[in-house]
Design a protein around this motif. Structure first.
Motif, short mmCIF file in Angstrom:
data_model
loop_
_atom_site.label_atom_id
_atom_site.label_comp_id
_atom_site.label_asym_id
_atom_site.label_seq_id
_atom_site.Cartn_x
_atom_site.Cartn_y
_atom_site.Cartn_z
N LEU A 78 1.55 -8.92 1.62
CA LEU A 78 1.07 -7.53 1.81
C LEU A 78 0.92 -7.30 3.35
O LEU A 78 1.36 -6.17 3.84
CB LEU A 78 -0.25 -7.31 0.85
CG LEU A 78 -0.70 -6.04 0.80
CD1 LEU A 78 -1.46 -6.03 -0.49
CD2 LEU A 78 -1.81 -6.02 1.98
N LEU B 185 2.98 -4.68 5.66
CA LEU B 185 2.20 -3.57 6.10
C LEU B 185 2.28 -3.39 7.56
O LEU B 185 2.35 -2.49 8.34
CB LEU B 185 0.58 -3.56 5.98
CG LEU B 185 -0.30 -2.80 6.39
CD1 LEU B 185 -0.23 -1.42 5.81
CD2 LEU B 185 -1.96 -3.40 6.11
N THR C 146 -8.62 -9.37 7.23
CA THR C 146 -8.92 -8.37 6.13
C THR C 146 -9.92 -9.06 5.04
O THR C 146 -10.36 -10.21 5.19
CB THR C 146 -7.58 -8.37 5.04
OG1 THR C 146 -7.39 -9.53 4.42
CG2 THR C 146 -6.63 -7.62 5.84
N TYR D 209 1.15 5.12 10.59
CA TYR D 209 0.28 5.72 9.69
C TYR D 209 -0.36 7.06 10.59
O TYR D 209 -0.77 8.05 9.98
CB TYR D 209 -0.66 4.69 9.22
CG TYR D 209 -0.44 4.06 8.45
CD1 TYR D 209 0.98 4.00 7.82
CD2 TYR D 209 -1.33 3.20 7.75
CE1 TYR D 209 1.27 3.27 6.89
CE2 TYR D 209 -0.96 2.14 6.62
CZ TYR D 209 0.47 2.10 6.26
OH TYR D 209 0.83 1.07 5.17
N ILE E 218 -8.23 1.87 6.35
CA ILE E 218 -6.96 1.43 5.39
C ILE E 218 -7.48 0.56 4.45
O ILE E 218 -7.92 -0.56 4.53
CB ILE E 218 -5.89 0.95 6.32
CG1 ILE E 218 -5.57 1.70 7.52
CG2 ILE E 218 -4.60 0.68 5.37
CD1 ILE E 218 -4.53 1.09 8.58
N VAL F 40 -5.50 -1.21 0.92
CA VAL F 40 -4.12 -1.45 0.58
C VAL F 40 -4.35 -2.23 -0.77
O VAL F 40 -5.11 -3.18 -1.23
CB VAL F 40 -3.53 -2.37 1.42
CG1 VAL F 40 -2.09 -2.54 0.80
CG2 VAL F 40 -3.29 -1.46 2.84
N SER F 41 -3.67 -1.55 -1.81
CA SER F 41 -3.49 -2.14 -3.18
C SER F 41 -2.26 -1.81 -3.92
O SER F 41 -1.86 -0.64 -3.62
CB SER F 41 -4.74 -1.97 -4.14
OG SER F 41 -4.73 -2.66 -5.33
N ASP F 42 -2.03 -2.33 -4.98
CA ASP F 42 -0.67 -1.90 -5.98
C ASP F 42 -1.53 -0.82 -6.93
O ASP F 42 -2.15 -1.54 -7.96
CB ASP F 42 0.08 -2.94 -6.58
CG ASP F 42 1.04 -2.41 -7.28
OD1 ASP F 42 1.30 -1.08 -7.44
OD2 ASP F 42 1.72 -3.39 -7.96
N ASP G 205 2.84 -1.84 -2.94
CA ASP G 205 1.67 -1.36 -2.69
C ASP G 205 1.69 -0.01 -2.01
O ASP G 205 2.32 0.45 -1.42
CB ASP G 205 1.07 -2.49 -1.56
CG ASP G 205 1.14 -3.89 -1.98
OD1 ASP G 205 1.70 -4.83 -1.43
OD2 ASP G 205 0.47 -4.18 -3.01
N GLU G 206 0.35 0.60 -2.14
CA GLU G 206 -0.02 1.71 -1.53
C GLU G 206 -1.37 1.67 -0.82
O GLU G 206 -2.05 0.55 -0.78
CB GLU G 206 -0.41 2.74 -2.71
CG GLU G 206 0.51 3.43 -3.53
CD GLU G 206 1.12 2.37 -4.59
OE1 GLU G 206 2.18 2.29 -4.88
OE2 GLU G 206 0.16 1.51 -5.01
N SER G 207 -1.22 2.46 0.48
CA SER G 207 -2.24 2.28 1.47
C SER G 207 -2.86 3.67 1.34
O SER G 207 -2.50 4.77 1.32
CB SER G 207 -1.47 2.30 2.81
OG SER G 207 -0.92 0.89 3.11
N ALA H 189 4.00 2.03 0.38
CA ALA H 189 4.45 1.04 1.25
C ALA H 189 5.93 0.67 1.18
O ALA H 189 6.63 0.33 2.28
CB ALA H 189 3.93 -0.36 1.42
#
Length: 335
Positions: free
Chosen positions: A7, A11, A66, A199, A222, A224-226, A233-235, A252
């Motif tokens: 991920l 990213l 992270t 971004y 930021i 991030v997860s699906d 994944d979306e941010s 993403a």
């Protein structure tokens, strides 16, 4: 290689065009951006300290550090069918009583306000709830007696451990709590500390036509997860500066960017030399946004994201759903 590592590597290589960034408008990927330098993430926790083990970070040397929430051993695809169980949601932070946000009735979202815009009084039934905060694993909280939560004499349950006020702005809400019979975080969630040029360009584009010099803005958060469980994944990106802020959802894989929320202080009109009578007014301010939790709130396998928004001394909690195409605010509450 773990999903978190993949991920973060993806990213770091993302590049989104600096085209207009409005609801459901797509931006085309450009050449990959350079890998951002690793930056330490300052993690926080509910008080008292979390008793469950926190997820550990083991990024590659060239990827951002992270804080992640570990998924279950197996991750089934979203069912798309929500639970038929009624579930109430509460926001915790500055006040002792947790703010009633509304509920999932078993077939629909129900606001914390009735049709006459009067506060509904929740029927507190659960003795235990799961507390969710963006940078710690969910923990079990104990529901106590009602306590004051708003200056208008609204009350909500005291929940232990209580959530602290957000570090920024120092008041308002930091966590949500609800009872659930399903896995509330079926996929990983990563809090990323980095400045990613593509971004930032999307953030600048979100303010085109407003007169705001958004080039002075920076990325402030930021997550991030699906969210929709499609494997991409979306941010959730908060971008802003003095007197302006925006929350973007950036896919993403496709580079599509949605402007979830945006606000800025109106740009002053040019001085024409004319004199007009004015009355004393407060200094204008703009609304500012942070993602405070990501979780499946109604058991359908899709994860909602919960936003803390504040302006001046007013704070609001907004629950948003995402179906892979558009974002919908399903619950909004504040004092």
């Amino acid at each position: 290689m773990t999903r978190v590592s993949r991920l973060l590597l993806s990213l770091a290589a993302l590049a989104l065009a600096g085209a207009a960034c409005t609801q459901q408008e797509s931006v085309s990927p450009v050449s990959p951006a350079p890998t951002p330098a690793a930056t330490a993430v300052s993690t926080t926790s509910l008080a008292p300290p979390v008793t469950e083990p926190s997820a550990t970070d083991a990024p590659a040397p060239t990827t951002p550090e992270t804080t992640t929430t570990a998924p279950p051993t197996t991750t089934p695809p979203p069912s798309g069918t929500p639970s038929s169980t009624s579930t109430q949601f509460y926001g915790g932070g500055d006040p002792d009583g947790w703010l009633y946000l509304g509920r999932w009735t078993g077939n629909a979202w129900e606001s914390a306000l009735d049709d006459d815009q009067q506060p509904r009084q929740p029927a507190i039934a659960s003795e235990e709830v799961l507390i969710h905060e963006i940078d710690v694993n969910p923990i079990t909280g104990t529901v106590g007696a009602p306590a004051e939560t708003c200056s208008d004499e609204r009350t909500g349950p005291a929940i232990s451990p209580n959530a602290r006020a957000p570090e920024d702005p120092g008041f308002g809400y930091r966590a949500i709590a609800f009872d659930a019979e399903w896995t509330t975080q079926p996929r990983q969630i990563a809090l990323v500390d980095a400045q990613i040029d593509s971004y930032a360009a999307a953030g600048v584009a979100a303010f085109e036509g407003t007169g705001v010099d958004a080039a002075t803005g920076t990325i402030q958060q930021i997550v991030v997860s699906d969210l929709d469980g499609d494997g991409d994944d979306e941010s959730l990106v908060t971008f802003g500066g003095t007197d302006f802020s925006a929350l973007l959802l950036i896919d993403a894989d496709t580079g599509t960017s949605l402007t979830v929320a945006r606000d800025n202080v109106p740009v002053a009109a040019p001085d024409t030399g004319a004199t007009t009578e004015t009355t004393e007014a407060t200094e204008p301010s703009s609304e500012t946004y942070r993602t405070l939790a990501v979780a499946d709130l109604n058991g359908d396998g899709l994860m909602e994201f919960v936003v803390h928004a504040w302006e001046g001394t007013d704070a609001t909690v907004i629950v948003n759903s995402y179906d892979g195409t558009e974002v919908t605010a399903v619950l909004t509450a504040g004092c």
